[in-house]
Design an enzyme around this catalytic site. Structure first.
Site, PDB file in Angstrom:
ATOM      1  CG  PHE A 180      64.528 -58.575  65.848  1.00 42.98           C
ATOM      2  CD1 PHE A 180      65.303 -57.663  65.162  1.00 42.98           C
ATOM      3  CD2 PHE A 180      65.162 -59.659  66.415  1.00 42.98           C
ATOM      4  CE1 PHE A 180      66.678 -57.827  65.042  1.00 42.98           C
ATOM      5  CE2 PHE A 180      66.530 -59.847  66.313  1.00 42.98           C
ATOM      6  CZ  PHE A 180      67.296 -58.920  65.614  1.00 42.98           C
TER       7      PHE A 180
ATOM      8  CD  GLU B  58      69.643 -71.393  74.518  1.00 41.44           C
ATOM      9  OE1 GLU B  58      69.304 -72.246  73.675  1.00 41.44           O
ATOM     10  OE2 GLU B  58      70.589 -70.600  74.331  1.00 41.44           O
TER      11      GLU B  58
ATOM     12  NE  ARG C 123      64.656 -65.374  65.714  1.00 46.23           N
ATOM     13  CZ  ARG C 123      65.662 -65.165  66.556  1.00 46.23           C
ATOM     14  NH1 ARG C 123      65.938 -66.068  67.501  1.00 46.23           N
ATOM     15  NH2 ARG C 123      66.398 -64.078  66.463  1.00 46.23           N
TER      16      ARG C 123
ATOM     17  CB  SER D 218      67.635 -64.813  73.691  1.00 47.06           C
ATOM     18  OG  SER D 218      68.334 -64.046  72.733  1.00 47.06           O
TER      19      SER D 218
ATOM     20  CG  HIS E 174      69.100 -69.566  67.008  1.00 47.57           C
ATOM     21  ND1 HIS E 174      70.410 -69.136  66.903  1.00 47.57           N
ATOM     22  CD2 HIS E 174      68.400 -68.525  67.544  1.00 47.57           C
ATOM     23  CE1 HIS E 174      70.502 -67.901  67.348  1.00 47.57           C
ATOM     24  NE2 HIS E 174      69.308 -67.512  67.766  1.00 47.57           N
TER      25      HIS E 174
ATOM     26  CG  HIS F  82      67.792 -67.910  63.401  1.00 44.26           C
ATOM     27  ND1 HIS F  82      67.890 -67.281  62.182  1.00 44.26           N
ATOM     28  CD2 HIS F  82      67.802 -66.921  64.331  1.00 44.26           C
ATOM     29  CE1 HIS F  82      67.967 -65.975  62.376  1.00 44.26           C
ATOM     30  NE2 HIS F  82      67.903 -65.733  63.678  1.00 44.26           N
TER      31      HIS F  82
ATOM     32  CB  THR G  78      71.756 -61.002  62.808  1.00 41.64           C
ATOM     33  OG1 THR G  78      70.808 -60.353  63.672  1.00 41.64           O
ATOM     34  CG2 THR G  78      72.134 -60.017  61.717  1.00 41.64           C
ATOM     35  CD  GLU G  79      64.058 -62.317  63.852  1.00 42.85           C
ATOM     36  OE1 GLU G  79      63.077 -61.698  64.286  1.00 42.85           O
ATOM     37  OE2 GLU G  79      64.324 -63.497  64.150  1.00 42.85           O
TER      38      GLU G  79
ATOM     39  CG  LEU H 110      72.631 -66.175  63.968  1.00 45.62           C
ATOM     40  CD1 LEU H 110      71.267 -66.792  63.696  1.00 45.62           C
ATOM     41  CD2 LEU H 110      72.730 -65.681  65.405  1.00 45.62           C
TER      42      LEU H 110
ATOM     43  CG  ASP I  89      77.703 -78.637  80.002  1.00 45.35           C
ATOM     44  OD1 ASP I  89      77.355 -79.070  78.885  1.00 45.35           O
ATOM     45  OD2 ASP I  89      78.871 -78.324  80.267  1.00 45.35           O
TER      46      ASP I  89
ATOM     47  CD  GLN J  85      63.665 -69.325  67.953  1.00 39.94           C
ATOM     48  OE1 GLN J  85      64.678 -68.704  68.238  1.00 39.94           O
ATOM     49  NE2 GLN J  85      62.438 -68.856  68.199  1.00 39.94           N
TER      50      GLN J  85
ATOM     51  N   GLY K 207      78.470 -71.047  84.968  1.00 42.07           N
ATOM     52  CA  GLY K 207      78.320 -70.439  83.652  1.00 42.07           C
ATOM     53  C   GLY K 207      78.579 -68.948  83.723  1.00 42.07           C
ATOM     54  CB  ALA K 208      81.169 -66.938  82.860  1.00 43.94           C
ATOM     55  N   GLY K 209      78.049 -66.633  80.927  1.00 44.31           N
ATOM     56  CA  GLY K 209      77.439 -65.799  79.896  1.00 44.31           C
ATOM     57  C   GLY K 209      76.705 -64.638  80.534  1.00 44.31           C
TER      58      GLY K 209
ATOM     59  NE  ARG L 171      65.406 -66.967  71.847  1.00 42.18           N
ATOM     60  CZ  ARG L 171      66.066 -66.209  70.963  1.00 42.18           C
ATOM     61  NH1 ARG L 171      65.835 -64.904  70.896  1.00 42.18           N
ATOM     62  NH2 ARG L 171      66.946 -66.746  70.128  1.00 42.18           N
TER      63      ARG L 171
ATOM     64  CB  ALA M 261      71.951 -65.866  82.422  1.00 45.83           C
TER      65      ALA M 261
END
Length: 559
Positions: free
Chosen positions: A113, A361, A272, A377, A336, A228, A240-241, A238, A207, A226, A10-12, A372, A14
């Protein structure tokens, strides 16, 4: 055969943060991702990232807000780590080149927030995730990181609970490869596409959750999904908050700011789960319009909207034909984020395995518990991405690669894939099953839940699982065969759906995002516990796990 010390799946954010930390610790590191790194779903995070940087704020206040927001299900030692390290990590991001908004004095500017007692959310307009992701990717390029781009992981290789690597398919050629690693870090994001509609990208198919569960790793609090409060009618896109953080209102069909009934102090900036329940109650009681309530930004003025909410203005116009400068925006609660995930310790290590880590996540440390807080996040990804990267690199220094039979391993995966390709067409399609499952989950395991509907959902998941065993694909080739990838992803989605439903039935109380009409109250005496799901001998075993409490005793949650 490829070989590395540490492989990040994974390449987000994190995954990127883990890769940089592992490489800085001296490991031979690589990342593998089914999409180009800047197409990772971290790209869609809009509102900001939390840190107690202001002199009038403190990490302890941030920690308490987080624990209260979690409905006291978060592990307090993990929350303390995250909140204490948030400020220094934010400065690291700023020094990397993230162009956070600044106030009139030139200092980093923040917004408040939901669930927060202070304005501690730092942001780049309403494209914060995208801004951080691109800057982090620049750091990876600068570091010369090895990235297996557009490769799909089909299996984790494990021997006697020690990690050996992964089997993955190169999408461009369809070729399967064994990539050996002393340690792997799952950073595969969420499983929001278990539900339809969802704010999540189509790639968010659980995954990592499913791969970990199938190899016997524990998954924790999977019932905590969650919703949203502000997603667009129909598409689930989405909003945004940050819009409410800048002062937008929520209105029902009578034009009332209805959150006064549900959270008289915090109003639209309650947590939320509280806001989503308030909205759904208004809709259920007939004070909505076409299953929606409204977000009102008109009073914010054109200058503020164009400076701080430019993407929302564009999304509203493009997807709903609404000009938020002059019109109300129809919104509703939508899936969300998954608070649950692969159980880890504060270093990202999965208990009972050697060389197996998770962050972001797909992991459950647990810093989010039952709900959350917005903008925690992105913080979770960079704090525990960094910690898992550093720890896995130290592990790899003293570990050895397993001696693996490459041909035997690849043949088992090839045989499984070949069954999809060779199978004749029947009545069910991958897309049809995926949509049927997602809509059913939204209807029967949603904002409000009850036993009979969830038990029926479990039966339906089982039926879809059986029908999946006979599903075929039209594309019989191997070059960039997205039909095949979607079919493999559906297996992960079904596995996650099954775990969400079973865990939701198991938890006989209401806490955070898990609201049961048949058990309407929080029950600390029996359920101040994590739910832990593990596969044993092919069956799902659910057990209770202790919640770590350090200094904040559970109390009634009011906003």
């Amino acid at each position: 055969m490829y070989e590395h010390d540490v492989l990040i799946v994974g390449a987000g954010l994190a995954g990127m943060r883990a890769a940089l930390a592992a490489q800085a610790a001296g490991a031979d590191v690589a990342m593998i991702t089914k999409v180009h790194p800047v197409r990772s779903h971290s790209n869609a995070a809009q509102g900001g990232i939390n840190a107690a940087l202001d002199a009038q704020d403190s990490w302890e206040e941030h920690a308490f807000d987080t624990i209260k927001g979690s409905d006291y299900l978060a592990d307090q030692d993990a929350v303390q780590v995250m909140c204490r390290e948030a400020g220094p990590e934010l400065i690291v991001l700023e020094n990397m080149g993230v162009t956070f908004n600044r106030d009139d004095s030139g200092r980093l500017g923040s917004r408040r927030f939901g669930g927060a007692t202070k304005a501690r959310t730092y942001f780049v307009a309403d494209i914060t995730g995208q801004a951080i992701l691109h800057v982090m990717y620049e750091q990876l390029v600068k570091a010369g990181m090895r990235i297996y781009e557009e490769w799909f992981v089909t299996d984790v290789v494990l021997r006697d609970r020690q990690i050996g690597g992964v089997v993955a398919m190169e999408l461009l050629t369809g070729k399967l490869e064994l990539i050996k690693a002393k340690a792997i870090i799952m950073c595969t994001g969420g499983g929001g596409r278990v539900y339809e509609p969802s704010t999540n990208a189509l790639i968010c198919t659980g995954d990592g959750h499913a791969l970990a569960y199938q190899m016997g790793a524990p998954l924790m609090d999977m019932e905590m999904v969650q919703f949203h409060p502000t997603t667009l009618k129909g598409s689930g896109v989405l909003i945004t908050e940050g819009a409410r953080g800048e002062g937008a209102y929520l209105l029902n069909s009578d034009g009332e700011r209805f959150m006064e009934k549900y959270a008289p102090s915090a109003m639209e900036l309650a947590s939320r789960d509280v806001v989503s329940r308030g909205e759904q109650t208004e809709i259920n009681e007939g004070r909505g319009v076409e299953e929606c309530v409204f977000l009102d930004l008109r009073h914010l003025g054109a200058a503020k909207i164009r400076e701080r909410l430019m993407q929302i203005q564009e999304i509203a116009l493009d997807f709903a034909s609404v000009n938020v400068l002059e019109e109300l925006l129809p919104i509703r609660p939508g899936v969300h984020y998954v608070m649950g995930g692969i159980k880890t310790d504060i270093e990202g290590a999965v208990p009972g395995f050697d060389g197996f880590y998770a962050a972001g996540e797909c992991a459950c440390v647990s810093v989010h518990g039952g709900n959350r807080l917005g903008a925690n996040s992105l913080l979770d990804t960079v704090i525990f991405g960094r910690r898992s990267g550093a720890h896995s690199a130290e592990y790899a220094k003293n570990a050895r690669h397993l001696n693996l039979n490459e041909g035997e391993i690849l043949k088992a995966t090839e045989d499984r894939i070949r069954r999809f390709v060779d199978r004749p067409q029947n009545g069910d399609t991958v897309a049809g099953l995926r949509l049927e499952l997602g809509r059913m989950m939204n209807d029967q395991v949603g904002v409000f839940r009850e036993q009979a509907a969830m038990e029926d959902a479990l039966v339906k998941v089982g039926d879809i699982k059986r029908r999946y065993e006979n599903v075929a694909i039209k594309d019989k080739g191997r070059v960039f065969n997205t039909d095949l990838i979607f079919a493999l992803e559906l297996d992960y989605i079904i596995e996650c759906a099954d775990l969400v439903v079973r865990s939701a039935i198991y938890r006989e109380e209401s806490r955070g995002a898990h609201t049961r009409l048949d058990f309407p109250n929080r029950d600390d005496a029996n359920w101040l516990k994590h739910t832990v799901a593990t596969r044993r001998d092919g069956e799902t075993v659910l057990e209770k796990g202790d919640v770590t409490i350090t200094q904040w005793e559970p109390m009634e949650r009011k906003y």
